[in-house]
Write an enzyme that holds these catalytic residues in place. Structure first.
Site, PDB file in Angstrom:
ATOM      1  N   GLY A  71     -31.348   8.546  23.915  1.00 51.76           N
ATOM      2  CA  GLY A  71     -30.834   9.579  23.009  1.00 51.76           C
ATOM      3  C   GLY A  71     -30.871  10.939  23.664  1.00 51.76           C
ATOM      4  O   GLY A  71     -31.163  11.940  23.011  1.00 51.76           O
TER       5      GLY A  71
ATOM      6  N   GLY B 126     -30.082  17.066  20.590  1.00 51.24           N
ATOM      7  CA  GLY B 126     -31.389  17.295  19.976  1.00 51.24           C
ATOM      8  C   GLY B 126     -32.561  17.361  20.944  1.00 51.24           C
ATOM      9  O   GLY B 126     -32.467  17.917  22.052  1.00 51.24           O
ATOM     10  N   ILE B 127     -33.662  16.776  20.525  1.00 51.47           N
ATOM     11  CA  ILE B 127     -34.907  16.834  21.293  1.00 51.47           C
ATOM     12  C   ILE B 127     -34.730  16.143  22.656  1.00 51.47           C
ATOM     13  O   ILE B 127     -35.225  16.616  23.689  1.00 51.47           O
ATOM     14  CB  ILE B 127     -36.047  16.169  20.487  1.00 51.47           C
ATOM     15  CG1 ILE B 127     -36.266  16.909  19.164  1.00 51.47           C
ATOM     16  CG2 ILE B 127     -37.336  16.128  21.298  1.00 51.47           C
ATOM     17  CD1 ILE B 127     -37.146  16.158  18.156  1.00 51.47           C
TER      18      ILE B 127
ATOM     19  N   TYR C 197     -37.810   4.452   7.443  1.00 48.70           N
ATOM     20  CA  TYR C 197     -38.029   5.365   8.570  1.00 48.70           C
ATOM     21  C   TYR C 197     -39.529   5.456   8.885  1.00 48.70           C
ATOM     22  O   TYR C 197     -39.953   5.336  10.040  1.00 48.70           O
ATOM     23  CB  TYR C 197     -37.464   6.755   8.244  1.00 48.70           C
ATOM     24  CG  TYR C 197     -37.661   7.784   9.342  1.00 48.70           C
ATOM     25  CD1 TYR C 197     -37.033   7.646  10.579  1.00 48.70           C
ATOM     26  CD2 TYR C 197     -38.473   8.904   9.142  1.00 48.70           C
ATOM     27  CE1 TYR C 197     -37.209   8.589  11.586  1.00 48.70           C
ATOM     28  CE2 TYR C 197     -38.647   9.861  10.141  1.00 48.70           C
ATOM     29  CZ  TYR C 197     -38.009   9.694  11.371  1.00 48.70           C
ATOM     30  OH  TYR C 197     -38.184  10.624  12.372  1.00 48.70           O
TER      31      TYR C 197
HETATM   32  N1  LIG Z   1     -35.920  16.408  14.178  1.00 50.92           N
HETATM   33  C1  LIG Z   1     -37.106  16.247  13.609  1.00 50.92           C
HETATM   34  O1  LIG Z   1     -37.530  17.044  12.753  1.00 50.92           O
HETATM   35  C2  LIG Z   1     -37.964  15.078  14.000  1.00 50.92           C
HETATM   36  C3  LIG Z   1     -39.238  14.982  13.425  1.00 50.92           C
HETATM   37  C4  LIG Z   1     -40.063  13.933  13.769  1.00 50.92           C
HETATM   38  C5  LIG Z   1     -39.624  12.985  14.678  1.00 50.92           C
HETATM   39  N2  LIG Z   1     -38.378  13.082  15.223  1.00 50.92           N
HETATM   40  C6  LIG Z   1     -37.967  12.040  16.176  1.00 50.92           C
HETATM   41  O2  LIG Z   1     -37.436  12.653  17.336  1.00 50.92           O
HETATM   42  C7  LIG Z   1     -36.521  11.755  17.970  1.00 50.92           C
HETATM   43  C8  LIG Z   1     -35.265  12.520  18.367  1.00 50.92           C
HETATM   44  O3  LIG Z   1     -34.635  12.946  17.180  1.00 50.92           O
HETATM   45  P1  LIG Z   1     -33.748  14.268  17.054  1.00 50.92           P
HETATM   46  O4  LIG Z   1     -34.362  15.063  15.986  1.00 50.92           O
HETATM   47  O5  LIG Z   1     -33.477  14.857  18.372  1.00 50.92           O
HETATM   48  O6  LIG Z   1     -32.425  13.619  16.404  1.00 50.92           O
HETATM   49  P2  LIG Z   1     -30.899  13.594  16.807  1.00 50.92           P
HETATM   50  O7  LIG Z   1     -30.437  14.930  17.214  1.00 50.92           O
HETATM   51  O8  LIG Z   1     -30.222  12.912  15.657  1.00 50.92           O
HETATM   52  O9  LIG Z   1     -30.882  12.627  18.077  1.00 50.92           O
HETATM   53  C9  LIG Z   1     -31.075  11.255  17.945  1.00 50.92           C
HETATM   54  C10 LIG Z   1     -30.586  10.578  19.207  1.00 50.92           C
HETATM   55  O10 LIG Z   1     -30.764   9.150  19.055  1.00 50.92           O
HETATM   56  C11 LIG Z   1     -29.550   8.528  19.437  1.00 50.92           C
HETATM   57  N3  LIG Z   1     -29.380   7.212  18.846  1.00 50.92           N
HETATM   58  C12 LIG Z   1     -29.328   6.887  17.545  1.00 50.92           C
HETATM   59  N4  LIG Z   1     -29.084   5.569  17.416  1.00 50.92           N
HETATM   60  C13 LIG Z   1     -28.987   5.060  18.663  1.00 50.92           C
HETATM   61  C14 LIG Z   1     -28.728   3.769  19.197  1.00 50.92           C
HETATM   62  N5  LIG Z   1     -28.479   2.736  18.410  1.00 50.92           N
HETATM   63  N6  LIG Z   1     -28.744   3.599  20.532  1.00 50.92           N
HETATM   64  C15 LIG Z   1     -28.953   4.653  21.357  1.00 50.92           C
HETATM   65  N7  LIG Z   1     -29.183   5.908  20.911  1.00 50.92           N
HETATM   66  C16 LIG Z   1     -29.186   6.088  19.582  1.00 50.92           C
HETATM   67  C17 LIG Z   1     -28.464   9.495  18.951  1.00 50.92           C
HETATM   68  O11 LIG Z   1     -27.216   9.188  19.526  1.00 50.92           O
HETATM   69  P3  LIG Z   1     -25.834   9.754  18.871  1.00 50.92           P
HETATM   70  O12 LIG Z   1     -25.733  11.193  19.279  1.00 50.92           O
HETATM   71  O13 LIG Z   1     -24.793   8.881  19.481  1.00 50.92           O
HETATM   72  O14 LIG Z   1     -25.960   9.588  17.394  1.00 50.92           O
HETATM   73  C18 LIG Z   1     -29.072  10.787  19.440  1.00 50.92           C
HETATM   74  O15 LIG Z   1     -28.848  10.938  20.819  1.00 50.92           O
HETATM   75  C19 LIG Z   1     -36.290  10.610  16.985  1.00 50.92           C
HETATM   76  O16 LIG Z   1     -37.037   9.494  17.397  1.00 50.92           O
HETATM   77  C20 LIG Z   1     -36.848  11.147  15.668  1.00 50.92           C
HETATM   78  O17 LIG Z   1     -37.340  10.116  14.839  1.00 50.92           O
HETATM   79  C21 LIG Z   1     -37.538  14.114  14.909  1.00 50.92           C
END
Ligand SMILES: NC(=O)c1ccc[n+]([C@@H]2O[C@H](COP(=O)([O-])OP(=O)(O)OC[C@H]3O[C@@H](n4cnc5c(N)ncnc54)[C@H](OP(=O)(O)O)[C@@H]3O)[C@@H](O)[C@H]2O)c1
Length: 298
Positions: A27, A31-32, A181
């Site tokens: 991913g 994002g992160i 989740y």
């Molecule tokens: N943001 C927060 O507040 C927060 C808080 C706690 C934990 N987290 C964790 O941090 C991590 C990163 O999240 P983020 O906030 O950066 O979210 P994000 O911007 O939605 O990024 C999620 C990433 O995961 C990818 N992804 C989703 N389904 C996938 C699949 N089937 N195969 C491969 N890649 C896939 C997405 O690809 P696409 O771009 O193609 O959709 C995207 O690159 C996650 O594990 C999340 O649970 C986030």
């Protein structure tokens, strides 16, 4: 001077270089994950963005190359919702890479309506836990060969609301997106604990991370008014770059200052929930995950 915001969002920096190291960030296109990849590239690491959408992935590669002079970054296709894709990705990595020092299991989905992966697993459990479990299994030989190496599993504070529902892992009897989740994020913490026990002797360390509340696209399935309410607490909400700090901390901090199997938040060791420290559940989850994926991982 300490500002009110820096109380909620501790700042972090490190000048550790990672020249000669290779990292995979799942991913890594937004994002992160993208910020993690950019930071690692800036330290001289070769970075592989493992992404399901190659158009977005190539765009992220261009962005990082533009921002980081001399960045060594490439994109490879990986859909964590499809075990065949995970196998192809791993095969490709073995064909092109001599070493893998950091596997950053960052990709995730959150609060989705009920759906199943290609292999028939509920999406949160399938992508966030089983997909990364399988990927780690397939790449472990390369991680061992490259030791000392590290696996970082990006979990969440939401794991504290989680319970592993062994009698209904797919939520078929009773589905709720928040529960699904939270279960998957608890699975990240438990997987990390069990993995660390098994791989420490091989020089492969494992850490789980709560990045905090971060302004990304992860809330795409949450009703807009709810997101807006949360955003009123903007002082506590991190930018994606700040959301990457704890993952990066777990990569660059010397091993003797880290605790393999541990859970980290705000760049420090933290306590996971009681359920996240349950070694019996961790072991059972390991066995069930192997069974579901049809693999033997002792
Ligand atoms: N943001 C927060 O507040 C927060 C808080 C706690 C934990 N987290 C964790 O941090 C991590 C990163 O999240 P983020 O906030 O950066 O979210 P994000 O911007 O939605 O990024 C999620 C990433 O995961 C990818 N992804 C989703 N389904 C996938 C699949 N089937 N195969 C491969 N890649 C896939 C997405 O690809 P696409 O771009 O193609 O959709 C995207 O690159 C996650 O594990 C999340 O649970 C986030």
């Amino acid at each position: 001077m300490q500002t009110v915001r820096s109380f909620f969002v501790p700042q972090w920096s490190s000048d550790v270089r990672l020249d000669g190291k290779t990292a995979i960030v799942t991913g890594g296109n937004v994002g992160i994950g993208k910020e993690t990849a950019k930071d690692l590239a800036g330290r001289g690491a070769r970075v592989i963005l493992a992404c399901r959408d190659m158009v977005k992935a190539e765009q992220a590669v261009c962005d990082i190359m533009r921002e980081v002079k001399g960045a060594k970054v490439v994109a490879k296709q990986l859909d964590l919702a499809d075990t065949t894709s995970i196998c192809h990705f791993a095969e490709n990595v073995y064909n092109t890479e001599k070493a893998l020092h950091y596997l950053i299991n960052n990709a995730g989905v959150a609060f989705c309506p009920y759906a199943k992966t290609v292999d028939g697993f509920e999406t949160h459990f399938g992508v966030n836990h089983l997909g990364h479990f399988f990927l780690t299994f397939l790449l472990l030989d390369l991680l061992k060969h490259s030791a000392p190496s590290r696996v970082i599993n990006v979990s969440s504070m939401a794991h504290t609301m989680g319970k592993i529902q062994f009698d209904d892992l797919g939520g078929e009897k009773d589905y709720h997106p928040v529960r699904a989740y939270a279960q998957s994020k608890l699975a990240n913490v438990l997987f990390t604990r069990e993995l660390a026990k098994r791989t420490e002797v091989m020089g492969v360390m494992a850490y789980s991370v709560d990045p905090g509340m971060v302004n990304t696209e992860i809330t795409r399935h949450v009703m807009r008014p709810l997101v807006d309410i949360v955003k009123t607490f903007s002082m506590m909400i991190k930018t994606p770059a700040e959301g990457a700090y704890t993952t990066l901390h777990c990569i660059v901090t010397p091993e003797n200052q880290m605790h393999t199997g541990g859970y980290y938040r705000d760049c420090a060791r933290a306590q996971s929930s009681r359920a996240g420290q349950d070694d019996g559940t961790a072991l059972k989850l390991w066995a069930v995950s192997c069974h579901l994926l049809g693999i033997r991982w002792r």
